[in-house]
Every structure is written in C-alpha cells, then in structure tokens.
Write a protein that holds these residues in place. Structure first.
Motif, PDB file in Angstrom:
ATOM      1  N   GLU A 109       9.420   4.569  -6.153  1.00 57.56           N
ATOM      2  CA  GLU A 109       8.517   4.847  -5.043  1.00 57.56           C
ATOM      3  C   GLU A 109       8.590   3.818  -3.928  1.00 57.56           C
ATOM      4  O   GLU A 109       8.132   4.096  -2.812  1.00 57.56           O
ATOM      5  CB  GLU A 109       7.073   4.948  -5.558  1.00 57.56           C
ATOM      6  CG  GLU A 109       6.873   6.096  -6.529  1.00 57.56           C
ATOM      7  CD  GLU A 109       5.425   6.311  -6.895  1.00 57.56           C
ATOM      8  OE1 GLU A 109       4.561   5.571  -6.358  1.00 57.56           O
ATOM      9  OE2 GLU A 109       5.135   7.204  -7.712  1.00 57.56           O
ATOM     10  N   THR A 110       9.146   2.630  -4.190  1.00 56.28           N
ATOM     11  CA  THR A 110       9.177   1.585  -3.158  1.00 56.28           C
ATOM     12  C   THR A 110      10.573   1.020  -2.907  1.00 56.28           C
ATOM     13  O   THR A 110      10.781   0.348  -1.897  1.00 56.28           O
ATOM     14  CB  THR A 110       8.254   0.419  -3.550  1.00 56.28           C
ATOM     15  OG1 THR A 110       8.821  -0.312  -4.655  1.00 56.28           O
ATOM     16  CG2 THR A 110       6.873   0.926  -3.939  1.00 56.28           C
TER      17      THR A 110
ATOM     18  N   THR B 105      -3.497   4.112  -1.805  1.00 60.43           N
ATOM     19  CA  THR B 105      -3.539   3.685  -3.196  1.00 60.43           C
ATOM     20  C   THR B 105      -2.423   2.670  -3.417  1.00 60.43           C
ATOM     21  O   THR B 105      -1.851   2.138  -2.464  1.00 60.43           O
ATOM     22  CB  THR B 105      -3.395   4.902  -4.134  1.00 60.43           C
ATOM     23  OG1 THR B 105      -3.434   4.473  -5.487  1.00 60.43           O
ATOM     24  CG2 THR B 105      -2.113   5.654  -3.876  1.00 60.43           C
ATOM     25  N   PHE B 106      -2.099   2.405  -4.680  1.00 58.44           N
ATOM     26  CA  PHE B 106      -0.961   1.569  -5.040  1.00 58.44           C
ATOM     27  C   PHE B 106       0.123   2.456  -5.656  1.00 58.44           C
ATOM     28  O   PHE B 106      -0.182   3.502  -6.228  1.00 58.44           O
ATOM     29  CB  PHE B 106      -1.365   0.472  -6.028  1.00 58.44           C
ATOM     30  CG  PHE B 106      -2.305  -0.552  -5.471  1.00 58.44           C
ATOM     31  CD1 PHE B 106      -2.053  -1.152  -4.249  1.00 58.44           C
ATOM     32  CD2 PHE B 106      -3.451  -0.931  -6.174  1.00 58.44           C
ATOM     33  CE1 PHE B 106      -2.916  -2.105  -3.724  1.00 58.44           C
ATOM     34  CE2 PHE B 106      -4.321  -1.875  -5.657  1.00 58.44           C
ATOM     35  CZ  PHE B 106      -4.055  -2.463  -4.428  1.00 58.44           C
ATOM     36  N   PRO B 107       1.377   2.051  -5.592  1.00 60.09           N
ATOM     37  CA  PRO B 107       2.441   2.849  -6.220  1.00 60.09           C
ATOM     38  C   PRO B 107       2.260   2.915  -7.737  1.00 60.09           C
ATOM     39  O   PRO B 107       1.694   2.009  -8.356  1.00 60.09           O
ATOM     40  CB  PRO B 107       3.720   2.087  -5.844  1.00 60.09           C
ATOM     41  CG  PRO B 107       3.347   1.256  -4.659  1.00 60.09           C
ATOM     42  CD  PRO B 107       1.914   0.888  -4.848  1.00 60.09           C
TER      43      PRO B 107
ATOM     44  N   GLU C  57       9.188  10.327  -1.541  1.00 58.45           N
ATOM     45  CA  GLU C  57       8.456  11.577  -1.361  1.00 58.45           C
ATOM     46  C   GLU C  57       6.985  11.447  -1.735  1.00 58.45           C
ATOM     47  O   GLU C  57       6.171  12.291  -1.364  1.00 58.45           O
ATOM     48  CB  GLU C  57       9.100  12.676  -2.217  1.00 58.45           C
ATOM     49  CG  GLU C  57       9.057  12.395  -3.708  1.00 58.45           C
ATOM     50  CD  GLU C  57       9.685  13.491  -4.528  1.00 58.45           C
ATOM     51  OE1 GLU C  57       9.571  13.440  -5.766  1.00 58.45           O
ATOM     52  OE2 GLU C  57      10.298  14.389  -3.946  1.00 58.45           O
ATOM     53  N   GLU C  58       6.630  10.396  -2.461  1.00 57.05           N
ATOM     54  CA  GLU C  58       5.235  10.189  -2.844  1.00 57.05           C
ATOM     55  C   GLU C  58       4.384   9.778  -1.647  1.00 57.05           C
ATOM     56  O   GLU C  58       3.167   9.941  -1.678  1.00 57.05           O
ATOM     57  CB  GLU C  58       5.144   9.131  -3.944  1.00 57.05           C
ATOM     58  CG  GLU C  58       5.823   9.504  -5.241  1.00 57.05           C
ATOM     59  CD  GLU C  58       5.160  10.688  -5.910  1.00 57.05           C
ATOM     60  OE1 GLU C  58       3.929  10.842  -5.763  1.00 57.05           O
ATOM     61  OE2 GLU C  58       5.876  11.477  -6.558  1.00 57.05           O
TER      62      GLU C  58
ATOM     63  N   ALA D 192       0.834  -1.200   0.000  1.00 63.51           N
ATOM     64  CA  ALA D 192       0.000   0.000   0.000  1.00 63.51           C
ATOM     65  C   ALA D 192       0.870   1.252   0.000  1.00 63.51           C
ATOM     66  O   ALA D 192       2.004   1.252   0.487  1.00 63.51           O
ATOM     67  CB  ALA D 192      -0.915   0.007   1.215  1.00 63.51           C
ATOM     68  N   LEU D 193       0.314   2.319  -0.547  1.00 64.74           N
ATOM     69  CA  LEU D 193       0.970   3.619  -0.571  1.00 64.74           C
ATOM     70  C   LEU D 193      -0.003   4.655  -0.029  1.00 64.74           C
ATOM     71  O   LEU D 193      -1.111   4.800  -0.553  1.00 64.74           O
ATOM     72  CB  LEU D 193       1.401   3.991  -1.989  1.00 64.74           C
ATOM     73  CG  LEU D 193       1.821   5.450  -2.227  1.00 64.74           C
ATOM     74  CD1 LEU D 193       3.095   5.777  -1.462  1.00 64.74           C
ATOM     75  CD2 LEU D 193       2.005   5.731  -3.710  1.00 64.74           C
ATOM     76  N   ASP D 194       0.379   5.368   1.021  1.00 55.87           N
ATOM     77  CA  ASP D 194      -0.437   6.453   1.562  1.00 55.87           C
ATOM     78  C   ASP D 194       0.025   7.762   0.939  1.00 55.87           C
ATOM     79  O   ASP D 194       1.076   8.311   1.295  1.00 55.87           O
ATOM     80  CB  ASP D 194      -0.297   6.526   3.087  1.00 55.87           C
ATOM     81  CG  ASP D 194      -1.052   5.403   3.783  1.00 55.87           C
ATOM     82  OD1 ASP D 194      -1.916   4.783   3.131  1.00 55.87           O
ATOM     83  OD2 ASP D 194      -0.778   5.142   4.969  1.00 55.87           O
TER      84      ASP D 194
END
Length: 384
Positions: A292-293, A269-271, A333-334, A257-259
C-alpha cells in the motif's frame, strides 16, 4: 480501524479473481452460442479450443497466485490444467473428425465434474460452507458428460446442441465461482451462546465453586465446576475470526497517512490489511505496508488490538507502530498515502474508530479497544 469485512477467505484485493472468472465464463457462453448456431463443429473447433484455453489458464493462474486464500485451490489447479490440456486437441489437431468432437468434449465435461465432486468432498470433510454448490455443479457436469458419450442421446439432440450445452454448463460453473468462493468459510464446531460469542470464556476452577466474576475491562468470565469424575472436562468452543493489521509509520514528527476511497470504509487512516492464511502477524503487516505504500518497514512493534463482532465473525485488528523503513513512497489502489504532522492528522476527517486507534498508539496503558453495538444500535468503544 479498517472494518473491511472479509467474506470467507476473500477480501477486496481478490476482486480481480472474480473479474477473471467472469471473463472466462463469458468466453464459454460465447462458445456455447457458436456451437448452437453452427452445425459444423469442425469449422468452429478453434474458437471452442480458445475458450477452453483461456478458462483453463485463468484457473491455473488463480490457483497458483492465491493458493493460500482459496479453499481447495489444488483441485482448482487440477481443473485448470485439465481444461487447458484438453483445449490443445481442437486448437492444434488439423485432422478432426466430426464424430469425435462430442466424445472429446464429453470426456472433458466428465473429468471436470469428477474433480469438482472430489473438491466438494474435501470441503465437506474440512467443514467448509459452500461444498453443496460444488456437489451440484459437479453432478450436472458428470450427467451431461455421460449424456455426451451416449449415441442415442447424440442422435436425438444433435451433436452441436450437446456441445453447446456442455459449454453453457461450464460457463455457469465459472459464474458460480464468483458467488460461491467469497462465501466459503469454516463452519463452527458447535453452537455458541450469545455470551460466548461476545467474548465470554469458560474456565474450570479447582475449588469446585461456580461463580461469575467481573474481570478488568468488564469482561465476564464464566467459571464452572466438574460434578463427577465421569463428566467431560470443560472445553472452549472455537469461533470464526478474521485477523487484520494497521501500522502507524513515524518519520520524526510526521506520520504516514492513508486516505481511503472507493470502499465502505472511507476517511483518513493508517495503511494495513488482512492477514493471509499461513502468514505470521509481523510478516503480514510488513507485506501490507509494502503493497500500500511501497515502503519496507523494519521492526514493527505491536501496540494493541482493536476488535469487534459482526455476523458471528470475530474481527481482530492488530495495531503496530514502526519508525524504521526504506524505499520510495507510492500510493496504491487503496488510496493516497502521504506524510503529515500528528497535529494536522488529528484535524483530518478520520475514518471510523481512528480516534481510539490513536489512543492505543500513544498511551502505554491502553492496549485494547472493543467495539460493540448496544440494544439501541449505538456503537460503543471500550478501552482497556
């Protein structure tokens, strides 16, 4: 679905470019103030050269790192190299005659103005909006450069004032880059009707009958006939489109998961991100996941698309799923990334469009979601 609108060829990840241009512009403005307040240009030659070196180096670095995203990046590179090379004269020439300084800076202004005019001509030929800005700035630089070379003008205005004007114009050109470059985008080759902008396709049917059929997903396909041998064949009009991606990375019963924070698109959301110019879709999603990950994914599988229209731009999101990866997880940073079960993920405060994205990921019979806004301003999501 991440609805990060990309102006022209810019996205949020290009913000550092604008910051660099702003710093360079401020440096050139500072040099202009120095020249305006100091009659002896020889005394401040080092400061003028330093401002030029920083500005030129910034352009060279940006043009090299972002050559695929920026229109006319090769001319930006030429401008940067020119400015950086010209900066060496006031920086390292220990014997500088005051009479040579206006002539030197006039040549620099003239060359950068010509480069901007060439850039504008190329952008116009490629039908890129925003070329008029480059024409205007290039014209002003050429005029001021020529004025710097004219002895009568020099005697009337004073050398230090003319040099200050040159640096002020150069500073304005850097500030304008911040505004103009994000707005550079391809002009459409023709006018499109409202129906065509919302997904209608014109096709030719050999039997000559003209009808309107409802296809799967309630998409209207307009069929036209050819009235005579001399009539132009039916052509599909091109449209402006931005491609994005998103990947659901699975690790057993867990998903990544990506906040999202700090943007207009917030929530879980998702990356994912934008597809860059000249990049394949698969390479883009692998790159975005790495950025992003910190993870390198293998064999991402395309599950479907999520798309919508905004301001005449067709935004197309490609939905991927992957189960094989390597590397160490780290946030960017995302936003924060973390592993979570599917059950807990569904209970999170999901970003806009994510419930439909999950349906695309889970249901083999659903491969498309089209978002539209009705006459009352209500957002509708249609699955196909």
């Amino acid at each position: 679905m991440a609805k990060k609108r990309r102006n022209g060829y810019f996205g949020r990840k290009m913000a550092w470019v604008q910051v660099c241009w702003f710093i360079s512009g401020c440096g050139l403005f500072a040099a202009a103030v120095c020249a305006l307040t100091e009659n002896d240009l020889v005394r401040i030659a080092d400061w003028l050269g330093l401002a030029m070196l920083v500005a030129g180096s910034v352009n060279v670095f940006i043009a090299t790192k972002k050559r695929q995203q920026l229109c006319g990046s090769h001319w930006l590179l030429a401008d940067g190299l020119c400015t950086a090379l010209f900066s060496l004269f006031p920086l390292f020439n220990q014997i500088i005659q005051a009479a040579m300084i206006p002539f030197f800076f006039g040549i620099w202004e003239l060359v950068t103005g010509v480069l901007k005019m060439i850039d504008a001509s190329e952008l116009r030929r490629e039908r890129i909006r925003g070329w008029k800005w480059f024409t205007a700035v290039g014209s002003v630089e050429i005029v001021s450069g020529v004025a710097e070379l004219l002895k009568p003008v020099e005697e009337h205005a004073g050398m230090h004032i003319l040099v200050a004007i040159i640096f002020f114009i150069q500073g304005i050109s850097y500030i304008l880059k911040i505004v103009v470059y994000p707005r550079l985008e391809k002009e459409p080759d023709g006018k499109q009707s409202e129906k065509e902008m919302n997904g209608s396709l014109s096709v030719k049917e050999p039997d000559g009958n003209q009808s309107e059929k409802e296809m799967d997903g309630e998409l209207s396909v307009k069929e036209t006939k050819r009235n005579s041998p001399e009539q132009e064949p039916c052509r599909h009009l091109p449209e402006s489109a931005v491609f994005m991606n998103m990947c659901m990375l699975c690790n057993g019963d867990l998903v990544l998961a990506l906040d999202k924070t700090g943007s207009t698109y917030n929530g879980t959301t998702f990356p994912g991100g934008h597809v860059e110019a000249g990049e394949t879709f698969s390479a883009a999603v692998i790159r975005e996941m790495k950025e992003e990950t910190g993870l390198i994914i293998h064999h991402p599988v395309l599950k479907g698309i999520y798309h919508w229209y905004r301001d005449g731009m067709h935004n197309i999101g490609l939905m991927y799923r992957a189960e094989s990866f390597e590397g160490d997880l780290k946030s960017s940073e995302e936003g924060r990334v973390y592993w979570i079960s599917r059950e807990e993920y569904a209970k999170k405060e999901l970003a806009a469009g994510m419930p439909r994205v999950l349906q695309i990921m889970d249901d083999e019979n659903i491969t498309e979601c089209f978002e539209e806004v009705d006459a009352d301003g209500k957002v509708l999501e249609r699955l196909f």
